[in-house]
Motif scaffolding. Structure first.
Motif, PDB file in Angstrom:
ATOM      1  N   LYS A  44       0.860  -1.185   0.000  1.00  0.00           N
ATOM      2  CA  LYS A  44       0.000   0.000   0.000  1.00  0.00           C
ATOM      3  C   LYS A  44       0.889   1.225   0.000  1.00  0.00           C
ATOM      4  CE  LYS A  44      -3.737  -2.227   2.626  1.00  0.00           C
ATOM      5  NZ  LYS A  44      -4.528  -2.203   3.852  1.00  0.00           N
ATOM      6  N   PRO A  45       0.397   2.330  -0.558  1.00  0.00           N
ATOM      7  CA  PRO A  45      -0.820   2.440  -1.393  1.00  0.00           C
ATOM      8  C   PRO A  45      -0.512   1.984  -2.815  1.00  0.00           C
ATOM      9  CG  PRO A  45       0.212   4.589  -1.167  1.00  0.00           C
ATOM     10  CD  PRO A  45       1.049   3.634  -0.348  1.00  0.00           C
ATOM     11  N   GLY A  46      -1.366   1.214  -3.368  1.00  0.00           N
ATOM     12  CA  GLY A  46      -1.181   0.705  -4.729  1.00  0.00           C
ATOM     13  C   GLY A  46      -0.142  -0.376  -4.785  1.00  0.00           C
ATOM     14  N   PRO A  47      -0.507  -1.679  -4.772  1.00  0.00           N
ATOM     15  CA  PRO A  47       0.461  -2.764  -4.826  1.00  0.00           C
ATOM     16  C   PRO A  47       1.375  -2.656  -6.047  1.00  0.00           C
ATOM     17  CG  PRO A  47      -1.749  -3.593  -4.358  1.00  0.00           C
ATOM     18  CD  PRO A  47      -1.910  -2.160  -4.748  1.00  0.00           C
ATOM     19  N   ALA A  48       2.661  -3.052  -5.873  1.00  0.00           N
ATOM     20  CA  ALA A  48       3.642  -3.030  -6.969  1.00  0.00           C
ATOM     21  C   ALA A  48       4.693  -4.086  -6.692  1.00  0.00           C
ATOM     22  CB  ALA A  48       4.290  -1.655  -7.097  1.00  0.00           C
ATOM     23  N   ILE A  49       5.183  -4.706  -7.761  1.00  0.00           N
ATOM     24  CA  ILE A  49       6.218  -5.736  -7.629  1.00  0.00           C
ATOM     25  C   ILE A  49       7.103  -5.711  -8.855  1.00  0.00           C
ATOM     26  CG2 ILE A  49       4.658  -7.496  -8.586  1.00  0.00           C
ATOM     27  CD1 ILE A  49       6.151  -9.568  -6.911  1.00  0.00           C
ATOM     28  N   SER A  50       8.426  -5.865  -8.626  1.00  0.00           N
ATOM     29  CA  SER A  50       9.398  -5.915  -9.715  1.00  0.00           C
ATOM     30  C   SER A  50      10.464  -6.938  -9.329  1.00  0.00           C
ATOM     31  CB  SER A  50      10.032  -4.544  -9.939  1.00  0.00           C
ATOM     32  OG  SER A  50      11.046  -4.613 -10.923  1.00  0.00           O
ATOM     33  N   LEU A  51      10.740  -7.862 -10.278  1.00  0.00           N
ATOM     34  CA  LEU A  51      11.641  -8.971  -9.967  1.00  0.00           C
ATOM     35  C   LEU A  51      12.431  -9.355 -11.210  1.00  0.00           C
ATOM     36  CD1 LEU A  51      12.555 -11.261  -8.018  1.00  0.00           C
ATOM     37  CD2 LEU A  51      10.562 -12.566  -8.784  1.00  0.00           C
ATOM     38  N   SER A  52      13.726  -9.668 -11.013  1.00  0.00           N
ATOM     39  CA  SER A  52      14.556 -10.180 -12.104  1.00  0.00           C
ATOM     40  C   SER A  52      15.084 -11.554 -11.714  1.00  0.00           C
ATOM     41  CB  SER A  52      15.722  -9.233 -12.408  1.00  0.00           C
ATOM     42  OG  SER A  52      16.633  -9.194 -11.333  1.00  0.00           O
ATOM     43  N   LEU A  53      15.153 -12.490 -12.693  1.00  0.00           N
ATOM     44  CA  LEU A  53      15.597 -13.858 -12.440  1.00  0.00           C
ATOM     45  C   LEU A  53      16.648 -14.275 -13.462  1.00  0.00           C
ATOM     46  CD1 LEU A  53      12.205 -15.709 -11.745  1.00  0.00           C
ATOM     47  CD2 LEU A  53      13.885 -14.944 -10.065  1.00  0.00           C
ATOM     48  N   GLN A  54      17.515 -15.213 -13.037  1.00  0.00           N
ATOM     49  CA  GLN A  54      18.491 -15.824 -13.935  1.00  0.00           C
ATOM     50  C   GLN A  54      18.495 -17.334 -13.701  1.00  0.00           C
ATOM     51  OE1 GLN A  54      22.299 -14.044 -13.197  1.00  0.00           O
ATOM     52  NE2 GLN A  54      21.968 -12.377 -14.650  1.00  0.00           N
ATOM     53  N   LEU A  55      18.491 -18.098 -14.804  1.00  0.00           N
ATOM     54  CA  LEU A  55      18.601 -19.544 -14.747  1.00  0.00           C
ATOM     55  C   LEU A  55      19.963 -19.910 -15.325  1.00  0.00           C
ATOM     56  CD1 LEU A  55      17.082 -22.182 -14.050  1.00  0.00           C
ATOM     57  CD2 LEU A  55      16.394 -22.282 -16.463  1.00  0.00           C
ATOM     58  N   ILE A  56      20.805 -20.574 -14.507  1.00  0.00           N
ATOM     59  CA  ILE A  56      22.198 -20.836 -14.876  1.00  0.00           C
ATOM     60  C   ILE A  56      22.429 -22.339 -14.936  1.00  0.00           C
ATOM     61  CG2 ILE A  56      24.614 -20.411 -14.254  1.00  0.00           C
ATOM     62  CD1 ILE A  56      23.555 -18.064 -12.521  1.00  0.00           C
ATOM     63  N   ARG A  57      23.056 -22.787 -15.998  1.00  0.00           N
ATOM     64  CA  ARG A  57      23.411 -24.187 -16.120  1.00  0.00           C
ATOM     65  C   ARG A  57      24.690 -24.433 -15.320  1.00  0.00           C
ATOM     66  NH1 ARG A  57      23.075 -25.574 -21.983  1.00  0.00           N
ATOM     67  NH2 ARG A  57      24.998 -24.365 -22.094  1.00  0.00           N
ATOM     68  N   THR A  58      24.682 -25.426 -14.438  1.00  0.00           N
ATOM     69  CA  THR A  58      25.791 -25.616 -13.503  1.00  0.00           C
ATOM     70  C   THR A  58      27.019 -26.272 -14.129  1.00  0.00           C
ATOM     71  OG1 THR A  58      24.821 -27.703 -12.774  1.00  0.00           O
ATOM     72  CG2 THR A  58      24.254 -25.724 -11.515  1.00  0.00           C
ATOM     73  N   THR A  59      26.825 -27.011 -15.214  1.00  0.00           N
ATOM     74  CA  THR A  59      27.968 -27.719 -15.796  1.00  0.00           C
ATOM     75  C   THR A  59      28.979 -26.770 -16.425  1.00  0.00           C
ATOM     76  OG1 THR A  59      26.640 -28.055 -17.774  1.00  0.00           O
ATOM     77  CG2 THR A  59      26.764 -29.880 -16.192  1.00  0.00           C
ATOM     78  N   ASP A  60      28.492 -25.732 -17.092  1.00  0.00           N
ATOM     79  CA  ASP A  60      29.406 -24.787 -17.731  1.00  0.00           C
ATOM     80  C   ASP A  60      29.200 -23.348 -17.263  1.00  0.00           C
ATOM     81  OD1 ASP A  60      26.951 -24.373 -18.821  1.00  0.00           O
ATOM     82  OD2 ASP A  60      27.543 -24.746 -20.900  1.00  0.00           O
ATOM     83  N   ARG A  61      28.284 -23.155 -16.262  1.00  0.00           N
ATOM     84  CA  ARG A  61      28.028 -21.844 -15.652  1.00  0.00           C
ATOM     85  C   ARG A  61      27.551 -20.809 -16.672  1.00  0.00           C
ATOM     86  NH1 ARG A  61      31.929 -24.606 -13.619  1.00  0.00           N
ATOM     87  NH2 ARG A  61      33.504 -23.878 -15.064  1.00  0.00           N
TER      88      ARG A  61
END
Length: 496
Positions: A109-126
């Motif tokens: 409040k006031p006025g819901p807001a959301i901001s998100l960043s994601l990364q998917l990483i392969r573990t074998t070669d990073r």
């Protein structure tokens, strides 16, 4: 024919099947929350993301295992992982992928807001195989009739994660062959600045897991076209190499080259050092009074050192030495060259230095340990003028000879003579000594009674003498005055 169709259908199902269907897992780490702070963590939103991924049939490493991994590797900053930490996710958690993310904005409040960043990483070669950032605000969800408008943040999660994760790959991704890569814990390269020919030492420490690997690469330090092999020390702790610093001044980059038995190679920069061929040039200027070509001071001496070619220094030192070459003042500091110093004629023990000639020496050391110095002489005079009087009587008059026994020239002097009844007989003054003052005695009581004299003299350095003689006629008979007051006006403030 039917068998061929069944085979083709099976291949299509295998290609389009989600990650979880192939036994591949994701290690989801807690989200970094920048709305809390640089090291903030949002476990509630992490749980929301975890549920969304599970609803999409992704297989996740359980939360307790993730937490134990964070503690075991002392990971205090979220939102990212080092190459070594990602390789440990593969080795210890047996996860094909890891996911990290950052909460950029989150409010109810006031006025819901959301901001998100994601990364998917392969573990074998990073390698980052997918990343996305999304933001959703209350205003984006307002409808004309307001029938399903969000009231709180929870009402926005379903729509937000649907848009954020829609682009995430659902097919089995090809796994790259793990690269042979050094896991370096630390590098010690000393010194950071050297003189030509000085020994440079390089120590490379690898992580324990790297050292335990039975297949080890050959390590070589490269500087330009020169190579220096690294060998393991006796304790088996560091890989070490040494070499002489170059003859030419400049900055030199050190590259570590690794070659494995299968001829695969890796090269990375591990540091740099500078070579300094010239000592710093320093000059010294003293702010004092010049008399007959020499510098004098009585209360304070201003010392101004200056580098002709400014460069960083690691230490400086100032010394005051007497005419016997004994050090009476020594002061040093590990910092930049001061703009100015003040000496008030005190020794390092706080005592007043005797009058005399003193040598001021200023030394400076640069980052390569090269030393330079400058010096200058000064004369210290803090004693006030030592005035002597000789009185000679002639018919009807007194002749008063005035002289100064100190070497410092007089700036000015004056004398007042008072008759026995208190009236002023004469005022005499001048700017040089010796001098003779003639005092006319016209009355009998002046010739027989006490004549009072007040004398003030100041030298060119500001040292002043104030003297009162109650009976000047006693000096005529070569007797010590019975009642004489002498006052010396001078004061000293210590700054060293």
């Amino acid at each position: 024919m039917h068998n061929h169709r069944a085979l083709i259908l099976a291949l299509l199902l295998w290609i389009s099947w989600p990650l979880a269907a192939q036994g591949q897992t994701i290690a989801l780490f807690p989200l970094l929350d920048l709305t809390i702070g640089a090291n903030g963590v949002n476990l509630e939103l992490t749980s929301q993301l975890r549920r969304q991924l599970e609803e999409r049939n992704f297989e996740l490493v359980d939360e307790d295992t993730i937490m134990r991994f964070l503690v075991r590797h002392r990971i205090r900053t979220l939102g990212r992982l080092t190459s070594y930490e990602i390789s440990m996710v593969k080795k210890e958690l047996d996860a094909e992928f890891t996911m990290v993310g950052t909460v950029c904005e989150l409010k109810d409040k006031p006025g819901p807001a959301i901001s998100l960043s994601l990364q998917l990483i392969r573990t074998t070669d990073r390698v980052i195989i997918w990343s996305n950032a999304w933001e959703l605000y209350f205003a984006d969800r307002i409808t004309l009739l307001g029938l399903h408008d969000p009231r709180v943040l929870d009402d926005m999660y379903q729509d937000f994660f649907s848009r954020l994760l829609d682009s995430m790959p659902r097919e089995t991704l090809p796994v790259a062959e793990a690269k042979k890569e050094l896991n370096i814990d630390s590098v010690v390269l000393t010194p950071q600045y050297a003189r030509p020919g000085e020994e440079i030492s390089c120590k490379v420490k690898l992580y324990r897991q790297q050292l335990e690997n039975p297949i080890q690469p050959d390590l070589v330090a490269r500087i330009g076209n020169q190579e220096y092999p690294l060998s393991l020390d006796r304790e088996g702790y560091y890989f070490i190499a040494t070499w002489p610093a170059q003859e030419a001044a400049g900055r030199y980059t050190v590259t570590l080259h690794a070659r494995w038995p299968d001829n695969s190679e890796q090269e990375l920069v591990i540091g740099s050092y500078g070579v300094d061929t010239e000592p710093p040039e320093v000059t010294l200027n003293l702010v004092a009074r010049e008399i007959d070509g020499e510098l004098y001071f009585s209360d304070k001496l201003i010392i101004i050192p200056k580098l002709l070619n400014p460069e960083p220094v690691v230490r400086w030192e100032v010394m005051v030495l007497d005419d016997q070459d004994e050090t009476i003042v020594l002061q040093s500091a590990a910092q930049h060259v001061p703009r100015r110093l003040t000496w008030r004629g005190k020794t390092s023990l706080g005592a007043t230095a005797p009058d005399g000639d003193y040598r001021i020496v200023f030394k400076v050391w640069d980052r390569a340990g090269r030393e330079s110095s400058a010096e200058a002489w000064v004369v210290y005079r803090h004693q006030p003028p030592d005035i002597v009087l000789e009185v000679t009587e002639e018919t009807g008059q007194l002749l008063v000879d005035v002289d100064n026994l100190e070497l410092t020239p007089i700036s000015y002097w004056w004398m007042k003579f008072f008759a026995p009844d208190g009236h002023l007989l004469k005022l005499a003054e001048g700017e040089e000594l010796p001098a003779t003052v003639t005092l006319e005695l016209t009355r009998k009581e002046e010739r027989t009674g006490p004549i009072e004299c007040i004398l003030v003299a100041q030298d060119e350095l500001g040292n002043k003498t104030w003297r009162r003689i109650r009976n000047l006629l006693q000096l005529r008979r070569m007797e010590e005055p019975e009642d004489e007051d002498i006052e010396v006006e001078t004061e000293w403030v210590e700054e060293f």
